[in-house]
Design a protein around this motif. Structure first.
Motif, PDB file in Angstrom:
ATOM      1  N   ALA A  41       0.713  -1.272   0.030  1.00 32.56           N
ATOM      2  CA  ALA A  41      -0.073  -0.071  -0.116  1.00 32.56           C
ATOM      3  C   ALA A  41       0.867   1.220  -0.007  1.00 32.56           C
ATOM      4  N   ILE A  42       0.316   2.308  -0.719  1.00 34.66           N
ATOM      5  CA  ILE A  42       1.056   3.648  -0.892  1.00 34.66           C
ATOM      6  C   ILE A  42       0.015   4.589  -0.537  1.00 34.66           C
ATOM      7  N   ALA A  43      -0.010   5.492   0.331  1.00 37.10           N
ATOM      8  CA  ALA A  43      -0.762   6.411   0.603  1.00 37.10           C
ATOM      9  C   ALA A  43      -1.191   7.618  -0.557  1.00 37.10           C
ATOM     10  N   GLY A  44      -2.383   7.581  -0.951  1.00 34.04           N
ATOM     11  CA  GLY A  44      -2.631   8.602  -1.918  1.00 34.04           C
ATOM     12  C   GLY A  44      -2.654   7.968  -3.112  1.00 34.04           C
ATOM     13  N   ALA A  45      -2.257   6.735  -3.477  1.00 29.17           N
ATOM     14  CA  ALA A  45      -2.421   6.249  -4.586  1.00 29.17           C
ATOM     15  C   ALA A  45      -3.564   6.003  -5.416  1.00 29.17           C
ATOM     16  N   ASP A  46      -3.480   5.959  -6.691  1.00 31.61           N
ATOM     17  CA  ASP A  46      -4.805   5.839  -7.492  1.00 31.61           C
ATOM     18  C   ASP A  46      -5.453   4.648  -7.402  1.00 31.61           C
ATOM     19  N   ALA A  47      -4.870   3.627  -7.037  1.00 36.42           N
ATOM     20  CA  ALA A  47      -5.614   2.103  -6.996  1.00 36.42           C
ATOM     21  C   ALA A  47      -4.509   1.251  -6.110  1.00 36.42           C
ATOM     22  N   TYR A  48      -4.800   0.056  -5.688  1.00 41.33           N
ATOM     23  CA  TYR A  48      -4.166  -0.573  -4.784  1.00 41.33           C
ATOM     24  C   TYR A  48      -4.563  -2.010  -5.048  1.00 41.33           C
ATOM     25  N   VAL A  49      -3.569  -3.132  -5.364  1.00 46.64           N
ATOM     26  CA  VAL A  49      -3.910  -4.444  -5.556  1.00 46.64           C
ATOM     27  C   VAL A  49      -2.809  -5.089  -4.522  1.00 46.64           C
ATOM     28  N   SER A  50      -3.536  -6.063  -3.856  1.00 48.56           N
ATOM     29  CA  SER A  50      -2.522  -6.827  -2.876  1.00 48.56           C
ATOM     30  C   SER A  50      -3.368  -8.038  -2.453  1.00 48.56           C
ATOM     31  N   PHE A  51      -2.778  -8.658  -1.736  1.00 57.33           N
ATOM     32  CA  PHE A  51      -3.314  -9.701  -0.588  1.00 57.33           C
ATOM     33  C   PHE A  51      -3.885  -9.343   0.803  1.00 57.33           C
ATOM     34  N   ASP A  52      -4.854 -10.091   1.229  1.00 59.34           N
ATOM     35  CA  ASP A  52      -5.219  -9.899   2.684  1.00 59.34           C
ATOM     36  C   ASP A  52      -4.143 -10.040   3.663  1.00 59.34           C
TER      37      ASP A  52
END
Length: 354
Positions: free
Chosen positions: A131-142
């Motif tokens: 995660a990056i604060a303020g990014a336009d979108a975020y994909v990862s695993f829980d």
């Protein structure tokens, strides 16, 4: 965000991703990006000590982008764990006119300011895996769930010994926000259910450092008093297993993550107990979908939000001796011949891997 694994298969997820990507390629003006804009998408990965990035994430991302947008090209760089190098790579992509960057940061806190700079120049950023604060979108695993699964799988492996067990924890790099989530999830599962966490340190995602920390734990705790080892990923598990073997410690549960080939082979050999499979067949296509949609000015298609960022968080899976074939082999990540090298053929046969 769905917190449960049951009832959802990786194959179903891949099918869904493929359909989404196909739709992305066909809707709103064909498979090219918006007229007059760059058709280049940047992909910046953080390091190459963890084998998954070069071997799995990169090719899967490139394939998914091309499937979604045949006129699009991926510009790729690896930071080899160097924040300054990654910043230079990021700035160069912007200077070259790239309008969307998928970024897996070496240091997520520092990357937040890069995102602001990029957005001021009309460049979109997809936070990939971290995660990056303020990014336009975020994909990862829980990622908290990853840690919980690791902790629970260690408890399962310890069985009735768990309540009195001494556990060594070798966590990931403290600069990585995911490492904190893995650690928190593991503690949630282990605390109060094992005898005690007898030693805990960061292995910094480095097999050599992890091995050194394991050697220090053996010296501190005593080799006859260590009952299990939590390793935050497979790369570090390799160094940990070597340290255990050098000390003559055998047969204790050792965790991992990333389903690296070496980790899978250690599971077959019996020196590592399990790993966590975070399929690039899931993560890379979602990141590619986000990137292409952002390039085209379309709706991202995220499932939820994380700290205000549109997000999709995927479901990790525990892989042990019983399900190697039904996970990483079935998904085509590895062939049986990749796993079952000459020195492992008899053990593969004993496990029914063929």
């Amino acid at each position: 965000m769905n917190k449960r694994l049951r009832g959802v298969t990786i194959a179903a997820a891949v099918t869904t991703m493929a359909v989404s990507l196909a739709a992305c390629g066909k809707a709103g003006g064909g498979d090219s990006a918006a007229k007059g804009s760059s058709t280049k998408i940047g992909l910046l990965l953080p390091e190459n000590k963890t084998a998954r990035y070069e071997a799995l994430d990169k090719p899967q991302f490139e394939k998914a982008v091309k499937d979604a947008c045949s006129s699009c090209d991926v510009v790729y760089n690896n930071a080899v764990s160097d924040v300054s190098k990654q910043k230079q790579q990021f700035d160069q992509l912007i200077a070259d006119g790239v309008k969307v960057i998928a970024l897996d940061p070496v240091d997520a806190e520092k990357a937040a300011s890069w995102v602001k700079t990029a957005q001021s120049k009309k460049v979109k950023v997809v936070a990939y895996d971290r995660a990056i604060a303020g990014a336009d979108a975020y994909v990862s695993f829980d990622n908290t769930k990853v840690g919980e699964l690791q902790g629970q799988a260690l408890l399962d492996a310890l069985g009735s010994k768990a309540s009195s067990a001494n556990v060594v924890m070798i966590n990931g790099d403290e600069k990585d926000p995911n490492a904190a989530l893995f650690k928190a999830g593991a503690h949630k599962a282990l605390d109060g259910k094992v005898g005690k966490i007898a030693y805990e340190a960061s292995g910094e995602w480095d097999p050599k450092i992890a091995g050194e920390k394991m050697a220090a734990a053996i010296s501190s705790v005593g080799k006859s008093k260590i009952d299990a080892v939590y390793s935050a990923n497979d790369g570090m598990a390799g160094g940990i297993v070597t340290a255990l073997q050098n000390a003559g410690i055998k047969g204790i549960p050792v965790s991992g993550q990333d389903a690296e080939l070496a980790g899978i082979q250690r599971i077959v050999a019996g020196t590592q107990t399990f790993t966590i499979y975070k399929s690039p067949l899931q993560e890379a296509p979602v990141a590619a979908q986000f990137a292409v949609n952002l390039l085209k000015g379309k709706s991202i298609g995220a499932q939820s939000t994380t700290d205000g960022v549109p997000s999709t968080l995927l479901k990790p899976v525990v892989v042990n001796k019983s399900n190697i074939e039904s996970t990483v082999v079935k998904d085509g990540i590895y062939k049986v011949s990749d796993i079952c090298t000459a020195d492992l053929k008899s053990k593969c046969a004993a496990l029914g891997i063929k």
